[in-house]
Motif scaffolding. Sequence first.
Motif, PDB file in Angstrom:
ATOM      1  N   UNK A   1       0.869  -1.173   0.000  1.00 14.29           N
ATOM      2  CA  UNK A   1       0.000   0.000   0.000  1.00 14.29           C
ATOM      3  C   UNK A   1       0.909   1.227   0.000  1.00 14.29           C
ATOM      4  N   UNK A   2       0.881   1.989  -1.077  1.00 14.91           N
ATOM      5  CA  UNK A   2       1.757   3.144  -1.204  1.00 14.91           C
ATOM      6  C   UNK A   2       1.059   4.371  -0.630  1.00 14.91           C
ATOM      7  N   UNK A   3       1.719   4.984   0.358  1.00  9.28           N
ATOM      8  CA  UNK A   3       1.173   6.167   1.024  1.00  9.28           C
ATOM      9  C   UNK A   3       1.852   7.429   0.513  1.00  9.28           C
ATOM     10  N   UNK A   4       1.173   8.551   0.655  1.00  8.76           N
ATOM     11  CA  UNK A   4       1.816   9.828   0.380  1.00  8.76           C
ATOM     12  C   UNK A   4       3.013  10.014   1.314  1.00  8.76           C
ATOM     13  N   UNK A   5       4.015  10.736   0.834  1.00  7.36           N
ATOM     14  CA  UNK A   5       5.179  11.004   1.673  1.00  7.36           C
ATOM     15  C   UNK A   5       4.739  11.685   2.959  1.00  7.36           C
ATOM     16  N   UNK A   6       5.299  11.244   4.064  1.00  8.89           N
ATOM     17  CA  UNK A   6       4.911  11.719   5.389  1.00  8.89           C
ATOM     18  C   UNK A   6       6.123  12.369   6.048  1.00  8.89           C
ATOM     19  N   UNK A   7       5.984  13.634   6.402  1.00  2.91           N
ATOM     20  CA  UNK A   7       7.109  14.351   7.017  1.00  2.91           C
ATOM     21  C   UNK A   7       7.542  13.734   8.337  1.00  2.91           C
ATOM     22  N   UNK A   8       6.656  12.983   8.997  1.00  2.00           N
ATOM     23  CA  UNK A   8       7.004  12.390  10.291  1.00  2.00           C
ATOM     24  C   UNK A   8       7.941  11.188  10.149  1.00  2.00           C
ATOM     25  N   UNK A   9       8.085  10.654   8.941  1.00  5.61           N
ATOM     26  CA  UNK A   9       8.958   9.497   8.759  1.00  5.61           C
ATOM     27  C   UNK A   9      10.393   9.794   9.195  1.00  5.61           C
ATOM     28  N   UNK A  10      10.872  11.004   8.934  1.00  6.66           N
ATOM     29  CA  UNK A  10      12.257  11.336   9.290  1.00  6.66           C
ATOM     30  C   UNK A  10      12.462  11.289  10.801  1.00  6.66           C
ATOM     31  N   UNK A  11      11.530  11.889  11.561  1.00  2.95           N
ATOM     32  CA  UNK A  11      11.662  11.882  13.024  1.00  2.95           C
ATOM     33  C   UNK A  11      11.539  10.469  13.573  1.00  2.95           C
ATOM     34  N   UNK A  12      10.631   9.676  12.988  1.00  3.20           N
ATOM     35  CA  UNK A  12      10.490   8.278  13.425  1.00  3.20           C
ATOM     36  C   UNK A  12      11.778   7.518  13.151  1.00  3.20           C
ATOM     37  N   UNK A  13      12.348   7.723  11.963  1.00  3.83           N
ATOM     38  CA  UNK A  13      13.613   7.069  11.635  1.00  3.83           C
ATOM     39  C   UNK A  13      14.712   7.447  12.602  1.00  3.83           C
ATOM     40  N   UNK A  14      14.784   8.715  12.979  1.00  5.60           N
ATOM     41  CA  UNK A  14      15.804   9.157  13.939  1.00  5.60           C
ATOM     42  C   UNK A  14      15.637   8.453  15.287  1.00  5.60           C
ATOM     43  N   UNK A  15      14.387   8.331  15.751  1.00  5.32           N
ATOM     44  CA  UNK A  15      14.150   7.646  17.033  1.00  5.32           C
ATOM     45  C   UNK A  15      14.587   6.197  16.967  1.00  5.32           C
ATOM     46  N   UNK A  16      14.236   5.528  15.869  1.00  3.70           N
ATOM     47  CA  UNK A  16      14.570   4.115  15.749  1.00  3.70           C
ATOM     48  C   UNK A  16      16.078   3.902  15.638  1.00  3.70           C
ATOM     49  N   UNK A  17      16.749   4.764  14.896  1.00  4.59           N
ATOM     50  CA  UNK A  17      18.213   4.669  14.789  1.00  4.59           C
ATOM     51  C   UNK A  17      18.850   4.812  16.163  1.00  4.59           C
ATOM     52  N   UNK A  18      18.412   5.820  16.934  1.00  7.12           N
ATOM     53  CA  UNK A  18      18.993   6.033  18.263  1.00  7.12           C
ATOM     54  C   UNK A  18      18.719   4.847  19.184  1.00  7.12           C
ATOM     55  N   UNK A  19      17.519   4.284  19.083  1.00  4.64           N
ATOM     56  CA  UNK A  19      17.127   3.144  19.921  1.00  4.64           C
ATOM     57  C   UNK A  19      17.994   1.924  19.588  1.00  4.64           C
ATOM     58  N   UNK A  20      18.191   1.676  18.307  1.00  2.48           N
ATOM     59  CA  UNK A  20      18.994   0.527  17.887  1.00  2.48           C
ATOM     60  C   UNK A  20      20.461   0.739  18.248  1.00  2.48           C
ATOM     61  N   UNK A  21      20.966   1.953  18.064  1.00  2.00           N
ATOM     62  CA  UNK A  21      22.348   2.241  18.469  1.00  2.00           C
ATOM     63  C   UNK A  21      22.545   1.960  19.953  1.00  2.00           C
TER      64      UNK A  21
END
Length: 395
Positions: free
Chosen positions: A213-233
């Motif tokens: 299911x292709x969604x419109x680009x979501x500006x919140x994806x960047x902040x979510x990605x940052x949280x997940x990267x920090x959590x995994x690190x």
Amino acid sequence: MLRVGLTGGIGAGKSTVARHLGSLGAVVIDADHIAREVVAPGTAGFEAVVAHFGHGVVKPDGSLDRPALGRLVFADDERRSELNAIVHPRVHERRTELVAAAPVDAVVVEDIPLLVENGLAVAYPLVIVVHAEEGIRIERLVSRGLSADDARARIRAQATVEERRAAADVWLDNSGPVERLLADVGALWADRLVDFEANCRQARPAPRPSQPVIEKADASWAATGNRLVARIEHSAGDRARRVDHVGSTAVPGLPAKDVIDVQVVADDLATAVALAAELSDAGFAPMPGRWFDTLRDGSREGKSLACNADPARAVNVHVRPAGSPAVRDVLLFRDWLRDTPEAVREYADLKRRLSRHRYDRMDDYAAAKTPWLRTALARADTWAERTGWISPTGH
């Protein structure tokens, strides 16, 4: 067990959320309560506070005069840091003991007022932030006996709204009727937390849609990605050479499946496999079996894969050995797209067109993109030569 970090500014209603989660079945650990416990008369914490701040912070009955202490520290960053250095290590030690004593199938909610300020968000698979408008918070604090100036000073001493938003996986607005807040908390418990805990305990990835299911680009994806990267690190520590938000959701303006892709680079394949299996404390479950990247020349390179245990946030964690050519290609493709608007449009059109078909497996959708992706990587190589792009990994 699922550990949840709960926070919010003073007067936002965090305690109301904590109490309701406790009534629903969560094990609630209240850092404010512990903070009082560790500086109660007769404790080493009490003696340390009095020795540092003087007998002016002691009531006639021998207990700590918290309002007097608050007036000293909330208007002075240095003095507040001094108090935190006494209290926080003792609170952390006691909190750790209480978490260890919780049942193995518990949703443990750690109510921590300064979770964001102290950089603790990365330690939790899920962070809930309770928010209310500042004027409402001041009214609430004044009704509890603080002056308006004291209320403002305490609010200013805490994290900003923007800092809390960046840390929040769940944002609960308590500016309106409490009934609405409690309904939101009940839905969060039933629709997310219960299944998240069971998935973590059973090392089970959350279900996914069977079709793209292709969604419109979501500006919140960047902040979510940052949280997940920090959590995994935080979870991976030295075993990860680097962690990056990659894939379509890492490219601003690109429509995509609502799935965050994260690449983790490990020393070798054995380390990658072990690391993927040990990300449960960050909210992920290892995908069983052997996994491979298909490289440009058609050969295959081993990797490991973990996915979200959280039923409300789809994530793929690709753990690759440092020597894999796929490590460089994934970063190159992301950075080329970020710098090449016409390629973003092409890729978006391809995704939309392919998503109209029915697939027996999601891998078939990925395979259908392969011819375009191979051509795109060749174009990205040309771009890299022209711009001087060098892989962040050094390979």
